[in-house]
Write a protein that holds these residues in place. Structure first.
Motif, PDB file in Angstrom:
ATOM      1  N   ASP A 161     -43.669  58.718 -13.667  1.00  0.00           N
ATOM      2  CA  ASP A 161     -42.440  58.761 -12.876  1.00  0.00           C
ATOM      3  C   ASP A 161     -42.488  57.647 -11.846  1.00  0.00           C
ATOM      4  O   ASP A 161     -43.372  57.626 -10.990  1.00  0.00           O
ATOM      5  CB  ASP A 161     -42.315  60.134 -12.183  1.00  0.00           C
ATOM      6  CG  ASP A 161     -41.071  60.245 -11.323  1.00  0.00           C
ATOM      7  OD1 ASP A 161     -40.264  59.300 -11.310  1.00  0.00           O
ATOM      8  OD2 ASP A 161     -40.908  61.296 -10.657  1.00  0.00           O
TER       9      ASP A 161
ATOM     10  N   GLU B 199     -34.773  55.079 -10.776  1.00  0.00           N
ATOM     11  CA  GLU B 199     -35.772  56.039 -11.233  1.00  0.00           C
ATOM     12  C   GLU B 199     -35.982  55.896 -12.737  1.00  0.00           C
ATOM     13  O   GLU B 199     -35.016  55.814 -13.509  1.00  0.00           O
ATOM     14  CB  GLU B 199     -35.335  57.463 -10.899  1.00  0.00           C
ATOM     15  CG  GLU B 199     -36.421  58.504 -11.074  1.00  0.00           C
ATOM     16  CD  GLU B 199     -35.997  59.864 -10.553  1.00  0.00           C
ATOM     17  OE1 GLU B 199     -36.857  60.757 -10.504  1.00  0.00           O
ATOM     18  OE2 GLU B 199     -34.816  60.036 -10.202  1.00  0.00           O
TER      19      GLU B 199
ATOM     20  N   LEU C  13     -38.441  57.632 -15.800  1.00  0.00           N
ATOM     21  CA  LEU C  13     -39.424  58.631 -16.181  1.00  0.00           C
ATOM     22  C   LEU C  13     -39.710  58.525 -17.670  1.00  0.00           C
ATOM     23  O   LEU C  13     -38.789  58.401 -18.488  1.00  0.00           O
ATOM     24  CB  LEU C  13     -38.919  60.039 -15.867  1.00  0.00           C
ATOM     25  CG  LEU C  13     -38.558  60.327 -14.413  1.00  0.00           C
ATOM     26  CD1 LEU C  13     -37.062  60.252 -14.214  1.00  0.00           C
ATOM     27  CD2 LEU C  13     -39.043  61.712 -14.014  1.00  0.00           C
TER      28      LEU C  13
ATOM     29  N   ASN D 259     -42.161  60.324 -20.839  1.00  0.00           N
ATOM     30  CA  ASN D 259     -42.924  61.523 -21.169  1.00  0.00           C
ATOM     31  C   ASN D 259     -43.238  61.521 -22.658  1.00  0.00           C
ATOM     32  O   ASN D 259     -42.385  61.202 -23.484  1.00  0.00           O
ATOM     33  CB  ASN D 259     -42.111  62.764 -20.798  1.00  0.00           C
ATOM     34  CG  ASN D 259     -42.813  64.046 -21.155  1.00  0.00           C
ATOM     35  OD1 ASN D 259     -42.586  64.601 -22.223  1.00  0.00           O
ATOM     36  ND2 ASN D 259     -43.657  64.526 -20.263  1.00  0.00           N
TER      37      ASN D 259
ATOM     38  N   TYR E  78     -36.347  58.703 -19.713  1.00  0.00           N
ATOM     39  CA  TYR E  78     -35.201  59.101 -18.905  1.00  0.00           C
ATOM     40  C   TYR E  78     -35.055  58.118 -17.752  1.00  0.00           C
ATOM     41  O   TYR E  78     -36.007  57.844 -17.028  1.00  0.00           O
ATOM     42  CB  TYR E  78     -35.443  60.521 -18.371  1.00  0.00           C
ATOM     43  CG  TYR E  78     -34.408  61.058 -17.419  1.00  0.00           C
ATOM     44  CD1 TYR E  78     -33.232  61.620 -17.887  1.00  0.00           C
ATOM     45  CD2 TYR E  78     -34.628  61.037 -16.043  1.00  0.00           C
ATOM     46  CE1 TYR E  78     -32.299  62.138 -17.009  1.00  0.00           C
ATOM     47  CE2 TYR E  78     -33.697  61.553 -15.167  1.00  0.00           C
ATOM     48  CZ  TYR E  78     -32.533  62.101 -15.645  1.00  0.00           C
ATOM     49  OH  TYR E  78     -31.611  62.622 -14.783  1.00  0.00           O
TER      50      TYR E  78
ATOM     51  N   ARG F 200     -32.493  56.985 -14.392  1.00  0.00           N
ATOM     52  CA  ARG F 200     -31.355  57.356 -13.549  1.00  0.00           C
ATOM     53  C   ARG F 200     -31.288  56.389 -12.370  1.00  0.00           C
ATOM     54  O   ARG F 200     -32.275  56.178 -11.663  1.00  0.00           O
ATOM     55  CB  ARG F 200     -31.492  58.786 -13.038  1.00  0.00           C
ATOM     56  CG  ARG F 200     -30.316  59.228 -12.167  1.00  0.00           C
ATOM     57  CD  ARG F 200     -30.365  60.713 -11.882  1.00  0.00           C
ATOM     58  NE  ARG F 200     -31.510  61.068 -11.060  1.00  0.00           N
ATOM     59  CZ  ARG F 200     -31.898  62.323 -10.855  1.00  0.00           C
ATOM     60  NH1 ARG F 200     -31.273  63.330 -11.455  1.00  0.00           N
ATOM     61  NH2 ARG F 200     -32.943  62.585 -10.089  1.00  0.00           N
TER      62      ARG F 200
ATOM     63  N   THR G 197     -27.017  57.663 -15.882  1.00  0.00           N
ATOM     64  CA  THR G 197     -28.170  58.325 -16.489  1.00  0.00           C
ATOM     65  C   THR G 197     -28.227  57.978 -17.968  1.00  0.00           C
ATOM     66  O   THR G 197     -27.201  57.964 -18.648  1.00  0.00           O
ATOM     67  CB  THR G 197     -28.075  59.859 -16.331  1.00  0.00           C
ATOM     68  OG1 THR G 197     -27.831  60.175 -14.968  1.00  0.00           O
ATOM     69  CG2 THR G 197     -29.364  60.527 -16.779  1.00  0.00           C
TER      70      THR G 197
ATOM     71  N   THR H 133     -30.844  58.540 -21.628  1.00  0.00           N
ATOM     72  CA  THR H 133     -32.002  59.177 -22.249  1.00  0.00           C
ATOM     73  C   THR H 133     -31.997  58.849 -23.731  1.00  0.00           C
ATOM     74  O   THR H 133     -30.941  58.572 -24.317  1.00  0.00           O
ATOM     75  CB  THR H 133     -31.966  60.702 -22.040  1.00  0.00           C
ATOM     76  OG1 THR H 133     -33.066  61.302 -22.719  1.00  0.00           O
ATOM     77  CG2 THR H 133     -30.672  61.297 -22.580  1.00  0.00           C
TER      78      THR H 133
ATOM     79  N   ASP I 209     -33.231  67.827 -12.175  1.00  0.00           N
ATOM     80  CA  ASP I 209     -34.415  66.991 -12.129  1.00  0.00           C
ATOM     81  C   ASP I 209     -35.047  66.892 -13.515  1.00  0.00           C
ATOM     82  O   ASP I 209     -34.607  67.515 -14.488  1.00  0.00           O
ATOM     83  CB  ASP I 209     -35.423  67.491 -11.086  1.00  0.00           C
ATOM     84  CG  ASP I 209     -35.982  68.874 -11.408  1.00  0.00           C
ATOM     85  OD1 ASP I 209     -36.000  69.258 -12.598  1.00  0.00           O
ATOM     86  OD2 ASP I 209     -36.410  69.571 -10.472  1.00  0.00           O
ATOM     87  N   TYR I 210     -36.116  66.110 -13.565  1.00  0.00           N
ATOM     88  CA  TYR I 210     -36.731  65.804 -14.852  1.00  0.00           C
ATOM     89  C   TYR I 210     -37.237  67.059 -15.561  1.00  0.00           C
ATOM     90  O   TYR I 210     -37.066  67.231 -16.765  1.00  0.00           O
ATOM     91  CB  TYR I 210     -37.880  64.817 -14.609  1.00  0.00           C
ATOM     92  CG  TYR I 210     -38.725  64.523 -15.812  1.00  0.00           C
ATOM     93  CD1 TYR I 210     -38.171  63.883 -16.915  1.00  0.00           C
ATOM     94  CD2 TYR I 210     -40.065  64.868 -15.845  1.00  0.00           C
ATOM     95  CE1 TYR I 210     -38.951  63.592 -18.018  1.00  0.00           C
ATOM     96  CE2 TYR I 210     -40.845  64.578 -16.947  1.00  0.00           C
ATOM     97  CZ  TYR I 210     -40.278  63.938 -18.025  1.00  0.00           C
ATOM     98  OH  TYR I 210     -41.041  63.661 -19.108  1.00  0.00           O
TER      99      TYR I 210
ATOM    100  N   ASN J 181     -36.061  68.181 -19.369  1.00  0.00           N
ATOM    101  CA  ASN J 181     -37.060  67.827 -20.376  1.00  0.00           C
ATOM    102  C   ASN J 181     -37.020  68.846 -21.527  1.00  0.00           C
ATOM    103  O   ASN J 181     -37.251  70.037 -21.316  1.00  0.00           O
ATOM    104  CB  ASN J 181     -38.446  67.824 -19.736  1.00  0.00           C
ATOM    105  CG  ASN J 181     -39.512  67.282 -20.670  1.00  0.00           C
ATOM    106  OD1 ASN J 181     -39.284  67.068 -21.856  1.00  0.00           O
ATOM    107  ND2 ASN J 181     -40.697  67.070 -20.124  1.00  0.00           N
TER     108      ASN J 181
END
Length: 825
Positions: free
Chosen positions: A434, A462, A464, A466, A491, A493, A524, A526, A567-568, A572
């Motif tokens: 992150d 931001e 992220l 994963n 992700y 943002r 955003t 993803t 939030d993440y 997720n």
């Protein structure tokens, strides 16, 4: 709502008439306190006003963050004014003359730093434990004895309007959507696991906690519950000084080291703090009954124990350089870590009966589970602040970047005891990264002495990443990768914001008004499953109206519009199958939650040192984000079937309306005994489609008592009770806990030793649900053996020494039941 505003207008009109009558013929004293060397404002300096010939002040206040102060409604007379702050020589102004209605402007008051040891310094007053300001409530943890031994999560339990449950979940005015900051800056350490992050910050490192329930336009619009800002200790005192703290013997061992060095216009502050929660065994019992559409009844009974460990540390170094009297540069770097490890055994029995009570299946099994979580975070910041010739005019540019690397691992294996079913199991590895960068520019321009404009812009970037790797157990005991449950999730943002706010004093300083408007645009993206999240714009107005009835009384009305972005962890799509009967996952389709909040509060302080606050609030959330649990006879997760499952995930579930209040009182019963209490009440109504409306009432009550014995010996006790409260599908438990602490100071108060004991209690958690499909009811019990007893040690070293002197009347002016840590800086 119309009645609410009519009531407020009538109240303000009445207070206006009263104030005009009371203020006739009274004067005002104002000024600004500045460091004589660095030319920087001295915030939280104590300004006291005395009648000539008196040794006790009859009025006073602390300077604001810009060093300004204003003493209003002073009767005609001849006065003496003193300004005090630890590390500076006392400044005294004799014969300040007030004649009817005068406004005495003292201008810029220079405080001379003390270049040698501070033996024999008179400290007339210290910041109280609770301060109410126009836009925030401040809890000065450094002045609270029992706050020094635990972690940040323990300190938060003592803050008015804040509630912490037995699992470490934090709520502000009954709302868990809170924006957490450290020294006013965001940190990615909060994004991984809030409860663990708050366990990693020792209470001995915390100077104060700011609670901002109605943030202005300068603050990010995120967090429908408001903002909690954790201020860590620092120092701008000349010379070299520091402190060492150690707590041992409790369930939470911690230690910290602070080192401050400053010469002239350059200063360095370094710190390291670490803590660990020793192994603690938690006993759990779970009893669930569910009925499917065919009428078959499944009864699941689980009983087991889990051993839990937690550890973490914080470290950092800060550099401060006053380049010129008008230019200041501050740089900091921090390294943080926290982690936990849980493992345990659970005995399970699952019985299925038909509608006639015939047993269709009876399975006994033993589940062995193990999970680990670890997070490492690096925070960097660079802050440039420029002040101008015009008082109050300043420009600030701040760049912060935070990077957190998180790893989550879990393993579970289920052995069947009374049939020939093969052993099943799964293990997973879930690393993530992150990174968040904030760039902001803020400018303040005082147009007149009573009218100021603020504006600025900010970008939040931001990113992220994963990865989830899942392996399934084979019959021969080996593992094979499960491609259906292994994937990567990225992700991004970005938030772009601008704001404008104004503050003014109206009607001859009868009203202080602050209005603001913030605009944020969010994008955003993803790469999960073709999910497209459209960008959206948020226009967030805010307003604060404050009236000072007298120098010791004020009333405030505020409004704010806030949002809560998912939030993440909430979006997720990773499935947590560490317990195959209780599975959780995120929801990539979550929308932001929107909130409108109103507050009305009244505060009064007394010359005796007593303080009283009463406030009420109304909040309405739309697209309310709540956790929702759905029962499944059979749940298929990426090609694999799981039976008798409760699936938990977050969803936008209608609206939530909250109405509540807070009452706080601090009373010095004697010069040695102080009592402090806080009562918080809230009533919530949830209106979610497909679920009956739920109305819940919750309250919290706590009491703190401190007593200063002779010979620098002090004792303090704190107790807290939280009631149970219904949620959409269940009931949160009621619980009670207490802390008892004693401390003895010696070696001219440079060292101290203390004992602390604590004990929390918890009751049943009852859960239920009604859905259009299968129904279930469930009850759970957690037994928390967290009783603890330990010892705390503290030592301060260097040129800075602490002492107390008595005035002519023999009163202890330096330590009226409070620790000697500086209350301001």
């Amino acid at each position: 709502m119309r009645s609410f505003f009519i009531l407020v207008i009538l109240l303000i009109t009445t207070l206006n008439i009263k104030a005009q009558m009371a203020d006739a013929g009274k004067g005002k004293i104002n000024g600004k306190v500045t460091d004589a060397v660095s030319k920087q404002p001295v915030d939280y300096a104590t300004v006291s006003i005395f009648k000539q010939g008196s040794t006790s002040p009859f009025n006073g206040m602390s300077t604001d963050p810009k060093g300004n102060f204003s003493l209003n409604n002073i009767a005609a007379g001849d006065y003496r004014l003193t300004i005090d702050f630890l590390g500076y020589k006392r400044h005294t102004i004799e014969h300040v003359i007030i004649t009817g209605g005068d406004n005495v402007a003292l201008g810029n008051i220079l405080l001379e730093p003390v270049q040698n040891q501070l033996k024999g310094v008179d400290i007339v007053a210290k910041a109280p434990i609770i301060e109410n300001r126009i836009d925030k409530m401040v809890y000065n943890a450094a002045n609270d004895l029992t706050a020094q031994s635990g972690a940040a999560i323990d300190v938060l339990k003592k803050v008015p309007q804040v509630t912490v449950d037995i699992d470490g979940n934090v709520e502000l005015q009954g709302n868990s959507n809170i924006r957490f900051l450290i020294n006013g800056k965001p940190s990615s350490i909060f994004g991984a696991s809030l409860a663990d992050a708050l366990q990693a910050i020792p209470g001995s490192q915390i100077k104060s906690i700011e609670v901002i329930t109605s943030p202005g336009a300068k603050y990010d619009a995120a967090g429908t519950g408001g903002i909690i800002n954790i201020i860590l200790k620092d120092s701008k005192v000349q010379g070299i000084n520091g402190s060492v703290n150690l707590t041992a013997g409790t369930r939470q061992e911690n230690g910290s080291l602070n080192l401050n060095a400053r010469k002239g216009n350059f200063g360095v502050n370094a710190f390291f703090s670490g803590n660990a929660m020793l192994n603690s065994t938690v006993l759990t019992t779970n009893d669930r009954t569910s009925t499917n559409t065919a009428g078959d009844v499944t009864h699941l009974f689980q009983k087991g124990s889990s051993d839990s460990k937690r550890s973490g540390y914080q470290s950092g170094i800060n550099f401060n350089w006053s380049i010129t009297p008008k230019d200041e540069l501050t740089a900091s770097v921090g390294f943080d870590h926290f982690g936990n490890h849980n493992n345990g055994l659970t005995n399970q029995q699952q019985t299925i009966t038909d509608g006639a009570g015939n047993i269709l299946s009876d399975i006994l099994s033993l589940r062995n589970s193990d999970s680990k979580f670890s997070a490492y975070s690096t925070d960097l910041s660079l802050d440039y602040k420029k002040t101008f010739k015009k008082e109050g005019q300043e420009l600030e540019v701040l760049v912060t970047t935070s990077n957190s690397k998180n790893t989550s691992n879990y393993f579970q294996q289920q052995d069947y005891l009374n049939n020939d079913a093969i052993t099943t199991g799964i293990r997973g590895n879930n690393p993530g990264n992150d990174r968040e960068t904030n760039i902001s520019v803020d400018y303040t321009h005082p147009v007149t002495k009573t009218f100021t404009i603020e504006g600025g812009a900010k970008a939040v970037l931001e990113n992220l990443k994963n990865v989830t790797k899942t392996d399934s157990l084979l019959a021969d005991g080996s593992y094979i990768n499960n491609a259906d449950q292994s994937y990567a999730f990225n992700y991004k943002r970005n938030i772009y914001a601008v704001y404008l706010s104004t503050s003014a004093s109206l009607f001859k300083n009868f009203l202080d008004v602050k209005l603001g408007l913030r605009n944020e645009y969010t994008t955003t993206s993803t790469d999960y499953g073709g999910v497209v999240i459209p960008g959206y714009n948020t226009l967030a107005p805010s307003a604060v109206i404050s009236h000072k009835i007298s120098p010791t009384q004020s009333v405030r009305l505020s409004y704010s519009y806030r949002i809560e972005r998912p939030d993440y962890g909430e979006i997720n799509p990773f499935y947590n199958i560490s317990d195959p009967n209780n599975i959780s996952t995120g929801n990539p389709n979550l929308k932001p939650e929107k909130s409108n909040s109103f507050e009305l509060g009244y505060n009064q302080s007394f010359n005796s040192g007593a303080n009283f606050y009463i406030g009420s609030f109304y909040r309405r959330n739309n697209d309310d984000i709540q956790q929702f649990t759905t029962p499944y006879d059979v749940l298929t997760v990426n090609g694999k079937e799981y039976t008798n499952v409760l699936l938990s995930q977050r969803a936008n579930l209608g609206t939530q309306t909250s109405i509540g209040g807070n009452i706080f009182a601090s009373v010095p019963v004697t010069s040695k005994l102080n009592l402090r209490s806080n009562i918080f009440l809230v009533s919530r109504n949830n209106n979610a489609p497909g679920i009956n409306n739920i109305t819940a009432f919750q309250y919290r009550f706590n009491l703190n008592a401190s007593y200063q014995f002779p010979s620098n010996f002090m004792a303090e006790a704190f107790g807290n009770y939280n009631s149970s409260s219904r949620t959409l599908q269940g009931t949160r438990p009621k619980f009670f806990w207490y802390n008892i602490a004693v401390r003895k100071q010696f070696w001219d108060k440079k060292a101290s030793i203390g004992l602390v004991a604590s004990n929390p209690f918890s009751k049943y958690i009852d859960q239920y649900a009604t859905t259009s499909g299968p129904t279930f009811n469930q009850s759970s019990l957690r037994q928390l053996p967290f009783r603890s007893f330990g010892i705390t040690l503290s030592y301060k070293f260097g040129k800075l020494e602490f002492s107390k002197d008595k005035d002519k009347e023999g009163r202890d002016e330096g330590n009226q039941g409070m620790p000697t840590e500086p209350a301001g800086k």
